[in-house]
Design a protein around this motif. Structure first.
Motif, PDB file in Angstrom:
ATOM      1  N   ARG A 150       0.808  -1.224   0.000  1.00 56.78           N
ATOM      2  CA  ARG A 150       0.000   0.000   0.000  1.00 56.78           C
ATOM      3  C   ARG A 150       0.844   1.279   0.000  1.00 56.78           C
ATOM      4  O   ARG A 150       0.336   2.341  -0.326  1.00 56.78           O
ATOM      5  N   THR A 151       2.094   1.180   0.426  1.00 55.78           N
ATOM      6  CA  THR A 151       2.972   2.351   0.494  1.00 55.78           C
ATOM      7  C   THR A 151       4.246   2.031  -0.273  1.00 55.78           C
ATOM      8  O   THR A 151       4.970   1.088   0.082  1.00 55.78           O
ATOM      9  N   ASN A 152       4.529   2.811  -1.320  1.00 54.88           N
ATOM     10  CA  ASN A 152       5.685   2.503  -2.160  1.00 54.88           C
ATOM     11  C   ASN A 152       6.837   3.475  -1.930  1.00 54.88           C
ATOM     12  O   ASN A 152       6.733   4.434  -1.152  1.00 54.88           O
ATOM     13  N   ASP A 153       7.944   3.226  -2.611  1.00 59.29           N
ATOM     14  CA  ASP A 153       9.149   4.040  -2.436  1.00 59.29           C
ATOM     15  C   ASP A 153       8.895   5.509  -2.781  1.00 59.29           C
ATOM     16  O   ASP A 153       9.395   6.415  -2.095  1.00 59.29           O
ATOM     17  N   ASP A 154       8.135   5.755  -3.844  1.00 63.10           N
ATOM     18  CA  ASP A 154       7.852   7.138  -4.235  1.00 63.10           C
ATOM     19  C   ASP A 154       7.085   7.868  -3.130  1.00 63.10           C
ATOM     20  O   ASP A 154       7.346   9.047  -2.852  1.00 63.10           O
ATOM     21  N   GLY A 155       6.124   7.178  -2.531  1.00 60.79           N
ATOM     22  CA  GLY A 155       5.357   7.797  -1.456  1.00 60.79           C
ATOM     23  C   GLY A 155       6.227   8.118  -0.255  1.00 60.79           C
ATOM     24  O   GLY A 155       6.115   9.197   0.348  1.00 60.79           O
ATOM     25  N   ILE A 156       7.117   7.191   0.097  1.00 58.03           N
ATOM     26  CA  ILE A 156       8.025   7.422   1.223  1.00 58.03           C
ATOM     27  C   ILE A 156       8.997   8.549   0.895  1.00 58.03           C
ATOM     28  O   ILE A 156       9.296   9.402   1.743  1.00 58.03           O
ATOM     29  N   ASP A 157       9.484   8.582  -0.351  1.00 60.55           N
ATOM     30  CA  ASP A 157      10.367   9.675  -0.772  1.00 60.55           C
ATOM     31  C   ASP A 157       9.676  11.030  -0.603  1.00 60.55           C
ATOM     32  O   ASP A 157      10.285  11.996  -0.137  1.00 60.55           O
TER      33      ASP A 157
END
Length: 285
Positions: A150-157
């Protein structure tokens, strides 16, 4: 004149369609009537037992078009940073970007209901990616961000770009494939500032990822299906609310915590941990 801290909690009532909420594994049919009772018991316990009626509780009617909107925690991330110019505390809200098609739009619904509180916060939207609040554990000196389905690298970035600007680093955690959100197997607790210091509770499945994170941590072993959410809990000062069946009372009592237990078994059927059943916001004025 000193500023006053305002603490607010939001909960969303379940609807008959909540029984159709998303889940990783079939754990049986959710019974709506029982879920409604458990939900009410939950927010009363948080408001009265944990916060001792010193928090404003807003109850929102659930939207039957969104079976998972009973979980307002996923709609955004709230944390306190340091303004790089004034060096004063700043209260921040980052609107989530929910991944599953049935959940898109829940972010906006929550923000409409929380407008009175959010106007006191500095608000942001993500530049890119997907991110759900259930994957974000906000600690006192960092943010643990879970990479999941549900949470990807782009979102965390995108979150990290905002948080680091205000002095809060991000620690990335890989969430096991069979776990919906990071908070299902981890939680942070501030303690009471004196006898109980801040600590994290984490499942043994991800404990190695917290070894160098800088917080004392309790490692919780899930010995049965009933104890799956053993590391998921909500606390305020020395009072903590845990899932029935977690079997972690002895470890918490040693720390000096006042332990309260609640049955949320109906929400377990749709992968619902207690921390996802509310949204905590705060600000000063």
């Amino acid at each position: 004149m000193d500023k006053v801290l305002r603490e607010c909690m939001y909960v969303v009532n379940p609807t008959p369609n909540t029984v159709n909420g998303q889940r990783k594994v079939d754990k049986g049919e959710m019974i709506y009537e029982s879920a409604a009772v458990q939900h009410q018991n939950f927010y009363i316990a948080v408001q009265m037992k944990l916060f001792q009626d010193k928090i404003t509780c807003t109850i929102i009617d659930g939207d039957p078009n969104h079976p998972d909107n009973v979980f307002p925690e996923d709609t955004g991330v709230h944390f306190i940073g340091i303004d790089p110019q004034t060096k004063e505390y700043i209260y921040i809200w980052v609107c989530a970007s929910l991944a599953h098609p049935t959940r898109k739009g829940e972010e906006n619904i929550f923000e409409k209901h929380a407008t009175a509180t959010l106007q006191h916060l500095k608000c942001f939207t993500l530049e890119k990616g997907t991110l759900e609040g259930g994957d974000i554990i906000v600690a006192d000196s960092c943010i643990y961000a879970g990479k999941s389905a549900r949470t990807n690298d782009d979102g965390i970035d995108s979150l990290e770009k905002i948080s680091t600007h205000y002095g809060i680093p991000v620690v990335r955690i890989d969430v096991p494939d069979d776990v919906l959100h990071l908070k299902g197997i981890g939680s942070f607790h501030h303690g009471n500032g004196t006898t109980i210091q801040p600590f994290v509770m984490v499942s043994e499945r991800i404990a190695d990822q917290f070894q160098n994170a800088g917080h004392h941590h309790l490692v919780i072993t899930s010995q049965s299906e009933d104890s799956f959410f053993g590391a998921n809990a909500i606390s305020h000062e020395n009072r903590i609310l845990i899932h029935q069946g977690a079997n972690i009372e002895p470890q918490l009592l040693v720390l000096g915590m006042d332990v309260h237990v609640i049955d949320l078994s109906e929400f377990r059927k749709i992968d619902g941990a207690m921390s996802c059943l509310w949204k905590y916001l705060s600000y000063t004025e």
